[in-house]
Write a protein that holds these residues in place. Sequence first.
Motif, PDB file in Angstrom:
ATOM      1  N   ALA A  96       0.832  -1.202   0.000  1.00 24.61           N
ATOM      2  CA  ALA A  96       0.000   0.000   0.000  1.00 24.61           C
ATOM      3  C   ALA A  96       0.869   1.256   0.000  1.00 24.61           C
ATOM      4  O   ALA A  96       0.606   2.205  -0.744  1.00 24.61           O
ATOM      5  CB  ALA A  96      -0.933  -0.003   1.206  1.00 24.61           C
ATOM      6  N   VAL A  97       1.904   1.251   0.815  1.00 19.10           N
ATOM      7  CA  VAL A  97       2.809   2.411   0.875  1.00 19.10           C
ATOM      8  C   VAL A  97       3.550   2.564  -0.455  1.00 19.10           C
ATOM      9  O   VAL A  97       3.700   3.674  -0.978  1.00 19.10           O
ATOM     10  CB  VAL A  97       3.805   2.266   2.051  1.00 19.10           C
ATOM     11  CG1 VAL A  97       4.877   3.336   1.994  1.00 19.10           C
ATOM     12  CG2 VAL A  97       3.058   2.335   3.374  1.00 19.10           C
ATOM     13  N   LYS A 103       4.770  11.598  -1.431  1.00 21.26           N
ATOM     14  CA  LYS A 103       5.185  11.447  -0.031  1.00 21.26           C
ATOM     15  C   LYS A 103       3.992  11.684   0.900  1.00 21.26           C
ATOM     16  O   LYS A 103       3.858  11.018   1.924  1.00 21.26           O
ATOM     17  CB  LYS A 103       6.309  12.430   0.308  1.00 21.26           C
ATOM     18  CG  LYS A 103       7.605  12.145  -0.400  1.00 21.26           C
ATOM     19  CD  LYS A 103       8.321  11.012   0.255  1.00 21.26           C
ATOM     20  CE  LYS A 103       9.684  10.820  -0.413  1.00 21.26           C
ATOM     21  NZ  LYS A 103      10.274   9.564  -0.055  1.00 21.26           N
ATOM     22  N   ALA A 104       3.128  12.622   0.543  1.00 24.51           N
ATOM     23  CA  ALA A 104       1.951  12.912   1.367  1.00 24.51           C
ATOM     24  C   ALA A 104       1.021  11.694   1.409  1.00 24.51           C
ATOM     25  O   ALA A 104       0.486  11.342   2.470  1.00 24.51           O
ATOM     26  CB  ALA A 104       1.202  14.125   0.834  1.00 24.51           C
ATOM     27  N   GLU A 105       0.823  11.050   0.254  1.00 25.05           N
ATOM     28  CA  GLU A 105      -0.011   9.844   0.218  1.00 25.05           C
ATOM     29  C   GLU A 105       0.618   8.736   1.057  1.00 25.05           C
ATOM     30  O   GLU A 105      -0.074   8.029   1.785  1.00 25.05           O
ATOM     31  CB  GLU A 105      -0.198   9.347  -1.224  1.00 25.05           C
ATOM     32  CG  GLU A 105      -1.146  10.172  -2.053  1.00 25.05           C
ATOM     33  CD  GLU A 105      -1.277   9.653  -3.490  1.00 25.05           C
ATOM     34  OE1 GLU A 105      -0.651   8.630  -3.825  1.00 25.05           O
ATOM     35  OE2 GLU A 105      -1.998  10.279  -4.264  1.00 25.05           O
ATOM     36  N   GLN A 106       1.938   8.583   0.950  1.00 18.58           N
ATOM     37  CA  GLN A 106       2.627   7.569   1.745  1.00 18.58           C
ATOM     38  C   GLN A 106       2.448   7.840   3.236  1.00 18.58           C
ATOM     39  O   GLN A 106       2.162   6.931   4.010  1.00 18.58           O
ATOM     40  CB  GLN A 106       4.111   7.538   1.397  1.00 18.58           C
ATOM     41  CG  GLN A 106       4.416   6.892   0.075  1.00 18.58           C
ATOM     42  CD  GLN A 106       5.907   6.887  -0.245  1.00 18.58           C
ATOM     43  OE1 GLN A 106       6.693   7.574   0.382  1.00 18.58           O
ATOM     44  NE2 GLN A 106       6.277   6.102  -1.251  1.00 18.58           N
ATOM     45  N   ALA A 107       2.614   9.091   3.626  1.00 18.17           N
ATOM     46  CA  ALA A 107       2.467   9.452   5.035  1.00 18.17           C
ATOM     47  C   ALA A 107       1.037   9.190   5.512  1.00 18.17           C
ATOM     48  O   ALA A 107       0.827   8.690   6.629  1.00 18.17           O
ATOM     49  CB  ALA A 107       2.840  10.916   5.252  1.00 18.17           C
ATOM     50  N   GLU A 110       0.592   5.437   5.856  1.00 18.75           N
ATOM     51  CA  GLU A 110       1.310   4.949   7.033  1.00 18.75           C
ATOM     52  C   GLU A 110       0.581   5.332   8.316  1.00 18.75           C
ATOM     53  O   GLU A 110       0.509   4.545   9.261  1.00 18.75           O
ATOM     54  CB  GLU A 110       2.743   5.461   7.033  1.00 18.75           C
ATOM     55  CG  GLU A 110       3.609   4.771   5.987  1.00 18.75           C
ATOM     56  CD  GLU A 110       5.010   5.352   5.863  1.00 18.75           C
ATOM     57  OE1 GLU A 110       5.317   6.356   6.541  1.00 18.75           O
ATOM     58  OE2 GLU A 110       5.794   4.794   5.082  1.00 18.75           O
ATOM     59  N   ALA A 111       0.010   6.544   8.356  1.00 13.38           N
ATOM     60  CA  ALA A 111      -0.742   6.972   9.540  1.00 13.38           C
ATOM     61  C   ALA A 111      -1.986   6.107   9.733  1.00 13.38           C
ATOM     62  O   ALA A 111      -2.302   5.692  10.862  1.00 13.38           O
ATOM     63  CB  ALA A 111      -1.138   8.443   9.411  1.00 13.38           C
ATOM     64  N   LYS A 112      -2.689   5.818   8.644  1.00 17.16           N
ATOM     65  CA  LYS A 112      -3.875   4.957   8.739  1.00 17.16           C
ATOM     66  C   LYS A 112      -3.489   3.560   9.201  1.00 17.16           C
ATOM     67  O   LYS A 112      -4.183   2.952  10.028  1.00 17.16           O
ATOM     68  CB  LYS A 112      -4.586   4.872   7.387  1.00 17.16           C
ATOM     69  CG  LYS A 112      -5.379   6.104   7.029  1.00 17.16           C
ATOM     70  CD  LYS A 112      -6.071   5.912   5.682  1.00 17.16           C
ATOM     71  CE  LYS A 112      -6.795   7.175   5.274  1.00 17.16           C
ATOM     72  NZ  LYS A 112      -7.449   7.031   3.958  1.00 17.16           N
ATOM     73  N   LEU A 113      -2.400   3.044   8.662  1.00 16.78           N
ATOM     74  CA  LEU A 113      -1.952   1.715   9.055  1.00 16.78           C
ATOM     75  C   LEU A 113      -1.566   1.681  10.531  1.00 16.78           C
ATOM     76  O   LEU A 113      -1.878   0.723  11.250  1.00 16.78           O
ATOM     77  CB  LEU A 113      -0.782   1.260   8.176  1.00 16.78           C
ATOM     78  CG  LEU A 113      -1.118   0.995   6.706  1.00 16.78           C
ATOM     79  CD1 LEU A 113       0.152   0.753   5.908  1.00 16.78           C
ATOM     80  CD2 LEU A 113      -2.077  -0.171   6.577  1.00 16.78           C
ATOM     81  N   GLN A 114      -0.889   2.721  10.992  1.00 12.92           N
ATOM     82  CA  GLN A 114      -0.497   2.795  12.396  1.00 12.92           C
ATOM     83  C   GLN A 114      -1.738   2.873  13.288  1.00 12.92           C
ATOM     84  O   GLN A 114      -1.804   2.209  14.322  1.00 12.92           O
ATOM     85  CB  GLN A 114       0.419   4.002  12.639  1.00 12.92           C
ATOM     86  CG  GLN A 114       0.911   4.129  14.068  1.00 12.92           C
ATOM     87  CD  GLN A 114       1.729   2.934  14.531  1.00 12.92           C
ATOM     88  OE1 GLN A 114       2.436   2.303  13.757  1.00 12.92           O
ATOM     89  NE2 GLN A 114       1.637   2.611  15.806  1.00 12.92           N
ATOM     90  N   ALA A 115      -2.718   3.652  12.881  1.00  7.21           N
ATOM     91  CA  ALA A 115      -3.955   3.759  13.656  1.00  7.21           C
ATOM     92  C   ALA A 115      -4.668   2.407  13.714  1.00  7.21           C
ATOM     93  O   ALA A 115      -5.184   2.003  14.772  1.00  7.21           O
ATOM     94  CB  ALA A 115      -4.870   4.822  13.056  1.00  7.21           C
ATOM     95  N   ALA A 116      -4.675   1.713  12.615  1.00 11.16           N
ATOM     96  CA  ALA A 116      -5.310   0.384  12.582  1.00 11.16           C
ATOM     97  C   ALA A 116      -4.570  -0.591  13.493  1.00 11.16           C
ATOM     98  O   ALA A 116      -5.190  -1.386  14.200  1.00 11.16           O
ATOM     99  CB  ALA A 116      -5.354  -0.138  11.151  1.00 11.16           C
TER     100      ALA A 116
END
Length: 170
Positions: A96-97, A103-107, A110-116
């Motif tokens: 997904a990353v 870079k904004a999409e990657q960030a 990554e934030a959504k994945l971390q929240a999950a």
Amino acid sequence: CSSDLSALRKVREQQLADAQKQLAVERKQSQATIDALRAAQADREKLAYEAGLKQGQKLMAESKYAEALAAFQTAQRLKQTALVNQLIEQAAERQAVALAKTKAEQAAIEAKLQAAREKRDAAALQAKQNQAQYDTALKAAQDALVAKNYDTAQTKFQEAGKLRSEEHTS
């Protein structure tokens, strides 16, 4: 005539006993064959599982996430383990990353994945706590039942049941 029938009966009984012995031997042989086939199949599946893991890890190192995901999923079909589930999750996240264009999409991904991940960890912790409370209530109910303290037993069983139903609705 009676002695002929008696002799015939003995012969038939002996034939029946011999046939039953032969059947028992054949059953044992068949079971041994089946057990050997099952063991061989289990060995093949273990080797295929390990090969899938190894191939998936190699592909992950090469940043071929879609292919790694497929290899891990093949291994998972053979054997469900925490390791293969974790590797599938990692491959999906990295894919997904990698598919993000900026870079904004990657960030954001990554934030959504971390929240999950955090939400999943919190749910696992809550489930563990609920299980401990359930076990405690169930043990108290069983102890009260043994002590013939039926009112306490009923209350504790209801408490345990409530914890179990909350677990299934959350």
